[in-house]
Design an enzyme around this catalytic site. Structure first.
Site, PDB file in Angstrom:
ATOM      1  N   CYS A 343      -8.468  -0.592 -10.076  1.00  0.00           N
ATOM      2  CA  CYS A 343      -8.922   0.580  -9.324  1.00  0.00           C
ATOM      3  C   CYS A 343     -10.438   0.715  -9.190  1.00  0.00           C
ATOM      4  O   CYS A 343     -10.929   0.994  -8.091  1.00  0.00           O
ATOM      5  CB  CYS A 343      -8.286   1.860  -9.867  1.00  0.00           C
ATOM      6  SG  CYS A 343      -7.860   1.879 -11.582  1.00  0.00           S
ATOM      7  N   ARG A 372      -4.986  -7.025 -20.534  1.00  0.00           N
ATOM      8  CA  ARG A 372      -4.793  -5.889 -21.438  1.00  0.00           C
ATOM      9  C   ARG A 372      -4.440  -6.400 -22.834  1.00  0.00           C
ATOM     10  O   ARG A 372      -3.673  -7.343 -22.980  1.00  0.00           O
ATOM     11  CB  ARG A 372      -3.693  -4.961 -20.922  1.00  0.00           C
ATOM     12  CG  ARG A 372      -4.039  -4.345 -19.566  1.00  0.00           C
ATOM     13  CD  ARG A 372      -2.977  -3.408 -19.059  1.00  0.00           C
ATOM     14  NE  ARG A 372      -3.296  -2.954 -17.716  1.00  0.00           N
ATOM     15  CZ  ARG A 372      -2.485  -2.220 -16.961  1.00  0.00           C
ATOM     16  NH1 ARG A 372      -1.300  -1.857 -17.438  1.00  0.00           N
ATOM     17  NH2 ARG A 372      -2.844  -1.845 -15.748  1.00  0.00           N
ATOM     18  N   GLN A 390      -1.265  -7.729 -10.914  1.00  0.00           N
ATOM     19  CA  GLN A 390      -0.690  -6.504 -10.348  1.00  0.00           C
ATOM     20  C   GLN A 390      -0.723  -6.573  -8.832  1.00  0.00           C
ATOM     21  O   GLN A 390      -1.724  -6.993  -8.248  1.00  0.00           O
ATOM     22  CB  GLN A 390      -1.495  -5.277 -10.796  1.00  0.00           C
ATOM     23  CG  GLN A 390      -1.132  -4.753 -12.154  1.00  0.00           C
ATOM     24  CD  GLN A 390      -1.732  -3.369 -12.383  1.00  0.00           C
ATOM     25  OE1 GLN A 390      -2.913  -3.157 -12.150  1.00  0.00           O
ATOM     26  NE2 GLN A 390      -0.918  -2.442 -12.827  1.00  0.00           N
ATOM     27  N   ASP A 392      -1.501  -4.416  -6.652  1.00  0.00           N
ATOM     28  CA  ASP A 392      -2.147  -3.112  -6.697  1.00  0.00           C
ATOM     29  C   ASP A 392      -2.597  -2.671  -5.310  1.00  0.00           C
ATOM     30  O   ASP A 392      -3.029  -3.494  -4.500  1.00  0.00           O
ATOM     31  CB  ASP A 392      -3.378  -3.213  -7.601  1.00  0.00           C
ATOM     32  CG  ASP A 392      -3.415  -2.125  -8.650  1.00  0.00           C
ATOM     33  OD1 ASP A 392      -2.612  -1.191  -8.553  1.00  0.00           O
ATOM     34  OD2 ASP A 392      -4.253  -2.212  -9.556  1.00  0.00           O
ATOM     35  N   HIS A 394      -4.733   0.927  -3.463  1.00  0.00           N
ATOM     36  CA  HIS A 394      -5.313   2.263  -3.606  1.00  0.00           C
ATOM     37  C   HIS A 394      -5.541   2.834  -2.216  1.00  0.00           C
ATOM     38  O   HIS A 394      -6.092   2.159  -1.338  1.00  0.00           O
ATOM     39  CB  HIS A 394      -6.606   2.202  -4.412  1.00  0.00           C
ATOM     40  CG  HIS A 394      -6.363   1.756  -5.824  1.00  0.00           C
ATOM     41  ND1 HIS A 394      -6.379   0.426  -6.190  1.00  0.00           N
ATOM     42  CD2 HIS A 394      -6.028   2.455  -6.939  1.00  0.00           C
ATOM     43  CE1 HIS A 394      -6.090   0.326  -7.472  1.00  0.00           C
ATOM     44  NE2 HIS A 394      -5.872   1.528  -7.957  1.00  0.00           N
ATOM     45  N   LYS A 478       2.626  10.857 -11.743  1.00  0.00           N
ATOM     46  CA  LYS A 478       3.085   9.678 -11.017  1.00  0.00           C
ATOM     47  C   LYS A 478       4.587   9.733 -10.779  1.00  0.00           C
ATOM     48  O   LYS A 478       5.329  10.412 -11.483  1.00  0.00           O
ATOM     49  CB  LYS A 478       2.729   8.404 -11.781  1.00  0.00           C
ATOM     50  CG  LYS A 478       3.336   8.329 -13.179  1.00  0.00           C
ATOM     51  CD  LYS A 478       2.960   7.034 -13.894  1.00  0.00           C
ATOM     52  CE  LYS A 478       3.560   7.005 -15.295  1.00  0.00           C
ATOM     53  NZ  LYS A 478       3.368   5.706 -15.956  1.00  0.00           N
ATOM     54  N   HIS A 524      -2.837   5.677  -6.369  1.00  0.00           N
ATOM     55  CA  HIS A 524      -2.634   4.332  -6.907  1.00  0.00           C
ATOM     56  C   HIS A 524      -1.166   3.983  -6.673  1.00  0.00           C
ATOM     57  O   HIS A 524      -0.297   4.815  -6.919  1.00  0.00           O
ATOM     58  CB  HIS A 524      -2.849   4.291  -8.422  1.00  0.00           C
ATOM     59  CG  HIS A 524      -4.172   4.775  -8.888  1.00  0.00           C
ATOM     60  ND1 HIS A 524      -5.088   3.954  -9.516  1.00  0.00           N
ATOM     61  CD2 HIS A 524      -4.738   6.010  -8.855  1.00  0.00           C
ATOM     62  CE1 HIS A 524      -6.147   4.661  -9.850  1.00  0.00           C
ATOM     63  NE2 HIS A 524      -5.958   5.910  -9.464  1.00  0.00           N
TER      64      HIS A 524
END
Length: 655
Positions: A343, A372, A390, A392, A394, A478, A524
């Site tokens: 992000c 992570r 990911q 991902d 945004h 979320k 997200h």
């Protein structure tokens, strides 16, 4: 004796003598209910929650009463707790010198912890299980006893039960301590329990694992006996069957057998090496997703794997997410951080120029690898790793656009599930825990507004959902979508997260219609969750038998002998010319061995070619699940495969 008033679930009120038990009331209602009753829930007349109590517990004031049976999930929790006591009772009879730990119910059964010099063996488990059945058949009552705390401590000190002494010291805050007896066995416990052992029949001792007392390293290590437990033998058998299916489908086992991926000790745990076949399937998944992203108005971006630590301080990750991040790296006297999320990188791209309201929504998507820190004990194949990619995205938008964007994300998620053969799902709305605002960024009114927007979206789409407090990300609530796989297991997949925190932290702006600068809203969203985890789920869903369009090798060419090698090569080249993935097995092996090996590799189709096929221009078609499909002209066989691949037909899971 003074009467009390008991209000039943249907609203009827019974006046009964003080000291009447829930079991007495169940008998008054019906003999069938009395036989089925397991535990009771009581609440004060104006209290909605209440507490669970034993059926034999006397009632001494006005209450609302509900009799729970096998139909109630809370009754299963109590049932399993009583089964844990039965396990401890059996162990104490067989091995009277063991030291007792704790024995709670869990999702599929229960466990109990014991300190014993010798490890429990499979033979020990068989003896314990037989003793449990013996005790259960005796219909031993589970009886609640009360004693003063000093007497309770003396009881456990005399029997050298050091862990129980510790629990009584810590947990017993009242002067009177609650115990439960099961035959000769007595245990410090708040309860409640089912009336007796008679009903506990459907259980199986599954395994033994080491566990530090209270979960703390440095404490004594106990042996934890795990058991599966259900109300009926049918439910237990179904659960055991699912376990066997899960073993058969285990992506770690299949990943090695099908040469899809590996984890190398020399490189470190939780880091995935994609082998050619797994890499090819990954490419197919990612290519499909990228095409869909572009078609749905997303822009593809790429961001660095490592960025300045100050960026993560600005985002709040160092405050709220530090335990899941690797340590910083020093570069030219500056601190850098491996990214745990994408992000902040997308935010910097958005922030690189001033946007007009006409530009919005801006949808930035990336298949970005993140890192992570996960403890080695929780790492699990592809499902829990330290480095993963990911999918991902945004979305930066205006307030009026937010619900439409969230709806589009949810619709996209369902399209992903359908494309890869998943048709069942569960939806959760994860909100903050208002009692602990220190764990979250933002104001209460921001959280209320965001949660309301997500709930409104679910209601508008007519999608049932479950609201869960305390499961939100630190920056906003979320929507989580869990797919249900071929054997009924839920898997966390899609997440759509509302964020009012990062736009403020990074000072994001857009120029609105009024000419003033406003702060955009941010969403997200990840659809696959991570490529690694999704791939592991897909492997287990299909038990490695991928549908034709996903299979790394779609057709195995099996020549009967070297005499037809030229025709076999012609068949292979013809298939490749139609963009079908082919392997020619030209080994000097007999045909049954070639077919067996292709079956073991779960290749969808085998084309057997011999002299007859070479002369006629045909192939003998075999399917991995359906077997021999007979001879077909080569052109027709190729066209049929091309049509099946192009239409992304989903074959039966695990065939």
């Amino acid at each position: 004796m003074d009467p009390i008033h008991v209000t039943l679930p249907d609203g009827k009120v019974q006046e009964v003598p003080k000291g009447t038990t829930p079991a007495d009331i169940a008998k008054q209602i019906s003999p069938r209910l009395a036989d089925a009753a397991l535990v009771a829930r009581v609440a004060a007349p104006n209290d909605g929650a209440g507490e669970l109590i034993d059926l034999r517990r006397p009632l001494d004031h006005d209450v609302k009463l509900q009799i729970l049976t096998e139909k109630d999930p809370d009754a299963l929790f109590v049932f399993r707790h009583s089964a844990a006591h039965l396990l401890a009772a059996a162990v104490m009879e067989l091995y009277p010198n063991v030291k007792l730990g704790i024995g709670p119910p869990i999702d599929t059964g229960f466990f109990y912890e014991f300190l014993r010099e010798q490890p429990f063996t499979p033979d020990d488990l068989a003896k314990i299980e037989a003793k449990m059945h013996d005790l259960a058949a005796q219909d031993l009552p589970n009886e609640r006893k009360l004693m003063p705390k000093p007497e309770a401590l003396e009881l456990y000190k005399n029997s050298n039960q050091v862990f129980k002494c510790e629990l009584v010291e810590e947990k017993a805050i009242e002067p009177i301590v609650s115990f439960y007896t099961t035959g000769k066995f007595i245990d410090f416990c708040r309860g409640p329990h089912i009336p007796s052992t008679k009903r506990i029949q459907a259980f199986k001792l599954m395994s033994v694992a080491g566990a530090y007392w209270k979960g703390q390293e440095g404490n004594p290590q106990l042996q934890r006996i795990y058991a599966a437990c259900f109300f009926t033998k049918k439910e237990l058998d179904e659960y055991l069957h699912r376990l066997e299916e899960a073993k058969r489908r285990d992506h770690r086992k299949l990943g090695a057998e099908l040469e899809l991926f590996s984890i190398q000790d020399e490189a470190g745990p939780g880091l995935i090496f994609w082998h050619p076949k797994g890499g090819l399937i990954r490419k197919i998944i990612e290519d499909w997703l990228r095409d869909e992203l572009l078609a749905r108005g997303y822009d593809l971006v790429y961001t660095p794997h490592i960025m300045r630590l100050d960026l993560w301080k600005t985002s709040g990750h160092t405050d709220f997410y530090k335990d899941s991040m690797f340590g910083p790296v020093e570069v030219e006297k500056a601190q850098y951080q491996l990214k745990p999320m994408n992000c902040p990188g997308h935010i910097l791209i958005y922030k690189s120029k001033l946007h007009s309201y006409r530009d919005l929504p801006v949808r930035l998507a990336e298949l970005g690898t993140v890192y992570r820190y996960e403890r080695s004990g929780v790492l699990h194949g592809l499902l829990r790793v330290r480095g993963f990619t990911q999918d991902d995205a945004h979305i930066f938008c205006t307030p009026p656009q937010i619900e439409k964007e969230v709806e589009a994300c949810v619709a996209f998620a369902f399209a992903v599930m359908k494309n890869f053969g998943f048709d069942k799902f569960e939806v959760e709305l994860s909100d903050w825990d208002a009692a602990h605002p220190e764990n979250y960024a933002g104001k209460p009114e921001d959280w209320h507004r965001a949660s309301t927007a997500l709930a409104s979206t679910m209601q508008h789409l007519n999608i049932p959902y479950k609201k869960i407090e305390g499961e939100a990300a630190f920056y906003g609530p979320k929507i989580d979508i869990k797919l249900i796989d071929a054997i009924g297991r839920p898997w966390q997949l899609t997440t759509v997260q509302f964020d009012f925190n990062l736009p403020a932290r990074f000072g994001l702006e857009y120029v609105a219609e009024d000419g003033a600068r406003h702060q955009p809203l941010m969403v997200h969203r990840a659809l696959l969750g991570s490529v690694e985890r999704f791939f592991g789920i897909v492997v287990e869903h299909y038990a490695g038998a991928f549908p034709l369009w996903l299979a790394p090798v779609q057709v195995e060419i099996c020549p009967v002998s070297e005499k037809v090698s030229d025709y076999a090569k012609h068949v292979a080249e013809t298939l490749k010319g139609h963009d079908l993935r082919v392997h020619l097995d030209d080994r000097n092996e007999k045909l049954p061995a070639k077919i067996r090996d292709a079956q073991m590799q779960k290749i969808p189709y085998m084309f057997v070619v011999g002299a007859k096929e070479a002369e006629a221009g045909t192939v003998a078609v075999r399917h991995r699940a359906k077997g021999d499909l007979g001879p077909q002209p080569l052109a027709e066989a190729v066209a049929a495969l091309r049509e099946e691949a192009d239409s992304r037909v989903i074959s039966g899971s695990g065939s």
